[in-house]
Enzyme design. Sequence first.
Site, PDB file in Angstrom:
ATOM      1  N   ASP A  87       0.844  -1.038   0.047  1.00 16.23           N
ATOM      2  CA  ASP A  87      -0.013   0.007   0.043  1.00 16.23           C
ATOM      3  C   ASP A  87       0.921   1.155  -0.060  1.00 16.23           C
ATOM      4  O   ASP A  87       2.074   1.152   0.334  1.00 16.23           O
ATOM      5  CB  ASP A  87      -0.957  -0.120   1.182  1.00 16.23           C
ATOM      6  CG  ASP A  87      -1.966   1.208   1.414  1.00 16.23           C
ATOM      7  OD1 ASP A  87      -2.009   1.699   0.382  1.00 16.23           O
ATOM      8  OD2 ASP A  87      -2.137   1.521   2.498  1.00 16.23           O
ATOM      9  N   ASP A 131      -0.621   4.932   0.830  1.00 19.44           N
ATOM     10  CA  ASP A 131      -0.731   6.055   1.984  1.00 19.44           C
ATOM     11  C   ASP A 131      -0.805   5.255   3.182  1.00 19.44           C
ATOM     12  O   ASP A 131      -1.530   4.433   3.590  1.00 19.44           O
ATOM     13  CB  ASP A 131      -2.159   6.838   1.582  1.00 19.44           C
ATOM     14  CG  ASP A 131      -2.157   7.421   0.670  1.00 19.44           C
ATOM     15  OD1 ASP A 131      -1.070   7.754  -0.112  1.00 19.44           O
ATOM     16  OD2 ASP A 131      -3.411   7.446  -0.190  1.00 19.44           O
TER      17      ASP A 131
END
Lengths: 172, 172
Positions: free
Chosen positions: B8, B10
């Site tokens: 991922d 953020d």
Amino acid sequence: MALRLIIDMDGVIADIYAQYARFEASESGIKRSCEDLKGKSESEVFRNLREYLFTRGFFRDAPVIPGSIPALKELNAQYDLFVVSSATEFPQSLQEKYDWLQEHFPFLSWKQMVFCGSKAIIHGDIMIDDHFKNLDSFSGRTILFTQPHNDGLPEKNHVRVHSWQEVLDLLV
Amino acid sequence: MALRLIIDMDGVIADIYAQYARFEASESGIKRSCEDLKGKSESEVFRNLREYLFTRGFFRDAPVIPGSIPALKELNAQYDLFVVSSATEFPQSLQEKYDWLQEHFPFLSWKQMVFCGSKAIIHGDIMIDDHFKNLDSFSGRTILFTQPHNDGLPEKNHVRVHSWQEVLDLLV
């Protein structure tokens, strides 16, 4: 639970061939016939293709493939539908592809859009694509959408369709 | 064949909390302590969060999470690595996230980037994410990266890490 249906953008809902031809014609005056294109890769036919692909507006102004809007509307009601597009190779296309989908397919939400490089990472039940490289690595049912570059080539283990009506005949 | 590792952006490699805090501080002068944030969702803490998320530069100027650059360099040599980021909700973030990755992680290619809405469509062997909603629907091994919003909450069936060193200890 609804089946997950993965739909490609360029050459399936966006008429990228019409754009190649338009860019080439405006640059050089060349007018292509269908016979010029059949079974040949895009880069084989359109010499300045990579230049077009990096040009602002190339993806934003692409015409819509006939029949795709009502077909996706219908399929969207029945399937867990995602539009998955190779885009990161041409970073200026990211916003353009988003805007294009918003304009022509406003019934699709941002949750149904995927912009990627490789589609090997995508998981679903059915994939509609015009490129063997994407269909060959997909684990579900695969539908080959006819475009000049794959026209006349063996379908391998994929089901070939020539139009969105044929897709609806298969899936609805 | 190398295992496919989904990372991922953020809250895992991009320090989005630092950006929330920076935007809020510059707007209202509020300074958050870690205790203000612990176990609360981002939108619960930062009232104008959605406005920040749509602001140009918000994603482009996010700081890098410490240790993530050398860690991804190492993992990239050993795994089939993809950075998969929720981005289509904030369309201006698409180009910004691409540019951010190019600047801070130039050793990753466009083939390794995916910008999507839902991660339910993503298939791989290992996922590192800070959000339960992404990890819960993933079929492979799942690693929860600690961020204020998940801090102190039960890990469920995920393995929690607090730093990129801990990720390397697990995966290399």
